[in-house]
Design an enzyme around this catalytic site. Structure first.
Site, PDB file in Angstrom:
ATOM      1  N   THR A 198      19.466 -12.469 -34.701  1.00 59.02           N
ATOM      2  CA  THR A 198      18.292 -12.620 -35.569  1.00 59.02           C
ATOM      3  C   THR A 198      17.537 -11.311 -35.756  1.00 59.02           C
ATOM      4  O   THR A 198      16.883 -11.114 -36.786  1.00 59.02           O
ATOM      5  CB  THR A 198      17.338 -13.695 -35.026  1.00 59.02           C
ATOM      6  OG1 THR A 198      16.797 -13.291 -33.765  1.00 59.02           O
ATOM      7  CG2 THR A 198      18.063 -15.019 -34.864  1.00 59.02           C
ATOM      8  N   LEU A 241      13.716 -12.078 -39.146  1.00 63.65           N
ATOM      9  CA  LEU A 241      13.574 -13.469 -39.590  1.00 63.65           C
ATOM     10  C   LEU A 241      14.405 -14.347 -38.648  1.00 63.65           C
ATOM     11  O   LEU A 241      15.540 -14.712 -38.949  1.00 63.65           O
ATOM     12  CB  LEU A 241      14.041 -13.617 -41.037  1.00 63.65           C
ATOM     13  CG  LEU A 241      13.282 -12.782 -42.072  1.00 63.65           C
ATOM     14  CD1 LEU A 241      13.843 -13.034 -43.467  1.00 63.65           C
ATOM     15  CD2 LEU A 241      11.782 -13.088 -42.031  1.00 63.65           C
ATOM     16  N   HIS A 242      13.828 -14.704 -37.499  1.00 65.24           N
ATOM     17  CA  HIS A 242      14.585 -15.393 -36.464  1.00 65.24           C
ATOM     18  C   HIS A 242      15.052 -16.778 -36.912  1.00 65.24           C
ATOM     19  O   HIS A 242      16.246 -17.064 -36.983  1.00 65.24           O
ATOM     20  CB  HIS A 242      13.740 -15.519 -35.193  1.00 65.24           C
ATOM     21  CG  HIS A 242      13.283 -14.220 -34.622  1.00 65.24           C
ATOM     22  ND1 HIS A 242      14.164 -13.273 -34.148  1.00 65.24           N
ATOM     23  CD2 HIS A 242      12.032 -13.703 -34.449  1.00 65.24           C
ATOM     24  CE1 HIS A 242      13.482 -12.231 -33.691  1.00 65.24           C
ATOM     25  NE2 HIS A 242      12.190 -12.464 -33.871  1.00 65.24           N
ATOM     26  N   ASP A 243      14.111 -17.672 -37.186  1.00 65.12           N
ATOM     27  CA  ASP A 243      14.460 -19.076 -37.403  1.00 65.12           C
ATOM     28  C   ASP A 243      15.246 -19.345 -38.679  1.00 65.12           C
ATOM     29  O   ASP A 243      16.104 -20.245 -38.687  1.00 65.12           O
ATOM     30  CB  ASP A 243      13.203 -19.943 -37.355  1.00 65.12           C
ATOM     31  CG  ASP A 243      12.589 -19.965 -35.963  1.00 65.12           C
ATOM     32  OD1 ASP A 243      13.352 -19.979 -34.981  1.00 65.12           O
ATOM     33  OD2 ASP A 243      11.353 -19.966 -35.853  1.00 65.12           O
TER      34      ASP A 243
END
Length: 307
Positions: A198, A241-243
């Site tokens: 991520t 932008l992890h999720d």
């Protein structure tokens, strides 16, 4: 050739700026049919995460999707302090309408059990964007229902890099390590998308501006959310932008590199809580280890600007 039937999903989330971006991406994509949104305390308290879920759906005009309040605290330890990163309202101060529809009366784990038992086995995927409390509670309380899940795709953990809340710990697993241990060791079909991946999907101000120019409501809202990341980080050029990587993996798994790893979750009380260890005696899990960052960002932009 006709388009494939949309995949039935439930989003388990603690919105959260990047959660909100992932939710809007799922709403924009014709590849997903969102059956419900379950909420969990994580980035901020459960009342706020639940409200934010309803607000995002109100913005998108999707009040047909139920919001179901879940775990207000980890399975067996005190909850973490809310993160300041996401602002007082959990989504960087970005303005959204109030929810149109109140949360469902059932708690998230009970609602998930009822829903899964009403669907064909394997028909429902869960996209997990926060601590794994609700999914662990489902497995503990109703393992037969949990085993009907098609696949869990979860943002969480770190394998080869430094963590973001400890030397080897990532926030989602650290916030409820007992829940993470339950889910990882459950044998349920699980794809883990860790910080190793991520951190390589990064949005810049230029990316946000390109979304805004498209003039589409969902794209413009994501641009606002990305910009909110920079409000208190004025010297940063980009933000991970992890999720949204959960949704992006589901849309284009070929853009990610998977490895089968045997994992153990640390459930101690030290800064190692939630840390993942690769161990031959651990449970086999599919883990995303690599990603084509530019191609994934392009997919995000194309999906949002087509909606």
């Amino acid at each position: 050739m006709p388009d494939a039937k949309p995949r039935l999903i439930v989003i388990d989330t603690d919105p959260g700026i990047d959660d909100a971006i992932g939710i809007l991406l799922a709403l924009a994509s014709p590849a997903f049919s969102i059956a419900g949104m379950t909420t969990v305390a994580g980035n901020i308290g459960i009342e706020t995460t639940t409200r934010n879920g309803g607000r995002l759906l109100a913005f998108a005009g999707r009040e047909d999707i139920p919001v179901v309040q879940g775990g207000a605290a980890p399975l067996s330890r005190p909850g973490p302090e809310p993160l300041n990163l996401h602002g007082e309202n959990g989504i960087g101060g970005v303005a959204l309408p109030e929810p149109v529809r109140p949360p469902e009366s059932l708690p998230a784990a009970a609602w998930l059990a009822e829903f899964l038992l009403d669907q064909p086995a394997g028909a429902v995927d869960i996209f997990a964007l926060g601590p794994l409390t609700n999914i662990a509670r489902l497995f503990i309380d109703n393992p037969d229902a949990a085993r009907r899940i098609g696949r869990i795709i979860a943002m969480g953990g770190v394998v080869h890099e430094v963590g973001n809340v400890g030397p080897r710990s990532e926030f989602n697993l650290w916030a409820d390590p007992e829940a993470a241990a339950v889910v990882v060791s459950s044998g349920l079909p699980l794809v883990l998308v860790p910080l190793d991946v991520t951190r390589r999907v990064r949005a810049s101000r230029e990316f946000a501006q390109a979304l805004r120019v498209a003039g589409k409501p969902l794209a413009s809202m994501v641009a606002d959310l990305v910009e909110s990341y920079f409000e208190t980080k004025t010297h940063q050029e980009s933000r991970p932008l992890h999720d949204p990587c959960v949704m992006l993996f589901a849309l284009a798994p070929e853009l990610f590199r998977l490895e089968d790893l045997h994992l153990v979750v640390n459930t101690g009380s030290t800064e190692e809580a939630g840390a993942l260890t690769v161990d031959g005696n651990g449970t086999p899990v599919q883990v995303a280890i690599g990603v084509d960052g530019p191609a994934v960002l392009d997919l995000l932009a194309r999906t949002l600007t087509a909606a």
